[in-house]
Design a protein around this motif. Structure first.
Motif, PDB file in Angstrom:
ATOM      1  N   ILE A 208       0.743  -1.217   0.082  1.00 55.50           N
ATOM      2  CA  ILE A 208      -0.276   0.494  -0.573  1.00 55.50           C
ATOM      3  C   ILE A 208       0.748   1.427  -0.175  1.00 55.50           C
ATOM      4  O   ILE A 208       0.518   1.858  -0.708  1.00 55.50           O
ATOM      5  N   LYS A 212       1.407   4.000  -2.977  1.00 59.68           N
ATOM      6  CA  LYS A 212       0.787   5.286  -3.196  1.00 59.68           C
ATOM      7  C   LYS A 212       1.529   5.936  -3.745  1.00 59.68           C
ATOM      8  O   LYS A 212       1.536   7.226  -4.074  1.00 59.68           O
ATOM      9  N   GLU A 213       2.672   5.903  -3.076  1.00 62.23           N
ATOM     10  CA  GLU A 213       4.200   6.377  -3.802  1.00 62.23           C
ATOM     11  C   GLU A 213       4.364   6.663  -5.228  1.00 62.23           C
ATOM     12  O   GLU A 213       4.754   8.050  -5.781  1.00 62.23           O
ATOM     13  N   LYS A 215       2.175   6.073  -7.713  1.00 63.80           N
ATOM     14  CA  LYS A 215       0.991   6.776  -7.769  1.00 63.80           C
ATOM     15  C   LYS A 215       0.906   8.067  -8.086  1.00 63.80           C
ATOM     16  O   LYS A 215       0.846   8.611  -9.466  1.00 63.80           O
ATOM     17  N   GLU A 216       1.874   8.993  -6.782  1.00 66.06           N
ATOM     18  CA  GLU A 216       1.935  10.379  -6.992  1.00 66.06           C
ATOM     19  C   GLU A 216       3.018  10.265  -7.872  1.00 66.06           C
ATOM     20  O   GLU A 216       2.520  11.125  -8.893  1.00 66.06           O
TER      21      GLU A 216
END
Length: 314
Positions: A208, A212-213, A215-216
């Motif tokens: 997760i 998240k990282e 995706k950014e």
């Protein structure tokens, strides 16, 4: 943070270690019928695949621009890093969770636990060696930032992905050892399955965070303030520039930044003089900030720049 031979070294070290560890774990899982050991074997296989995907992403990202991709392929590294995060969750965490549930529903006593402990010890040794390579590489790149802050601000997912995976692997080994030991001495084989669920939880949290990282980074993160300031300083140092209004930057890769610069030129400057000024700015930035791969300069008044940035912020 810059990608390069150091990042490749960390990935190759992780790949070599995980291949040896995966073979050892599956042999031990077959001998002992340990659920936690089987989960750890799956974990190591996933890590091997992830290392190969990262190397593939690094190779693809290094390709030069062409007609189909005029800004280059640097963002491929972010894409493949995101795929790695998905695999950690779907295969690593998913299979470990499934294996743990099966062993809780139909518990089996661990056979020859000494083999398991020996494998865990050797796995921890190999994993620690890979982890140290990743830590040293990350420490060399992070500067004065703390580890967590450096991970959040890093534009190179390669090193922190390997570091996170190796850290998760060491935690998984500790959970597997605790579960097997408890199952043996308490004579509760279900605890071996519970350990697999614990490994699944560690992998899920890791996946997760990585997703998240990445995706950014895929969406597009700006360059740090120091680089933005350097672009503005270089522009304002040129005699033909009246004022550098601002700059918009985005990372397409760890060392591949596209910058759009708003500049107000001196009123008396002609078009050829403005063109020569832009070429001087580009040449100086190429020398001082080689990570800026493309620079777009827009002649614009300060008032127009402020109005448009204000609209974009709302």
């Amino acid at each position: 943070m810059r990608t390069g031979s150091g990042a490749s070294k960390a990935v190759y070290a992780a790949l070599a270690g995980n291949i040896l560890i995966a073979i050892t774990k599956f042999i031990a899982a077959g001998v002992t019928e340990s659920s936690a050991m089987a989960s750890e074997g799956v974990h190591s296989v996933v890590d091997c695949g992830n290392a190969l995907l990262l190397l593939h992403g690094m190779r693809r990202a290094a390709r030069p621009p062409d007609a189909a991709h005029p800004l280059g392929y640097a963002r491929e590294l972010y894409f493949w890093s995101f795929i790695v995060a998905l695999l950690v969750f779907a295969l690593g965490a998913g299979v470990s969770f499934y294996e743990g549930l099966l062993h809780i529903i139909s518990p089996r006593a661990i056979e020859d636990p000494l083999v398991t402990y020996g494998v865990l010890a050797f796995s921890a040794l190999f994993e620690s060696a890979s982890w140290l390579v990743a830590v040293r590489q990350f420490r060399a790149e992070k500067g004065r930032l703390g580890y967590f802050a450096a991970m959040r601000t890093s534009k190179d997912p390669t090193t922190f992905t390997v570091l996170f995976e190796d850290t998760a692997a060491l935690l998984g080994l500790a959970i597997a050892a605790a579960g097997i030991l408890a199952a043996q001495y308490l004579e509760m084989p279900t605890l071996d399955g519970v350990a697999s669920l614990g490994i699944a939880a560690v992998l899920a949290v890791t996946a997760i965070f990585l997703a998240k990282e990445c995706k950014e980074l895929l969406i597009g993160e700006p360059a740090d303030l120091q680089i933005q300031k350097a672009v503005l300083d270089v522009a304002e140092d040129d005699a033909a520039v009246h004022r550098a209004n601002g700059v918009v930057t985005v990372h397409l890769g760890p060392d591949h930044i596209v910058a759009a610069l708003s500049v107000e030129f001196e009123e008396e400057k002609t078009a050829p003089e403005i063109e020569a000024c832009i070429e001087r700015i580009e040449a100086r930035l190429k020398k001082e900030r080689p990570e800026i791969a493309r620079l777009f300069v827009k002649p614009q008044s300060r008032a127009t720049w402020k109005a448009r940035t204000a609209r974009a912020a709302t």
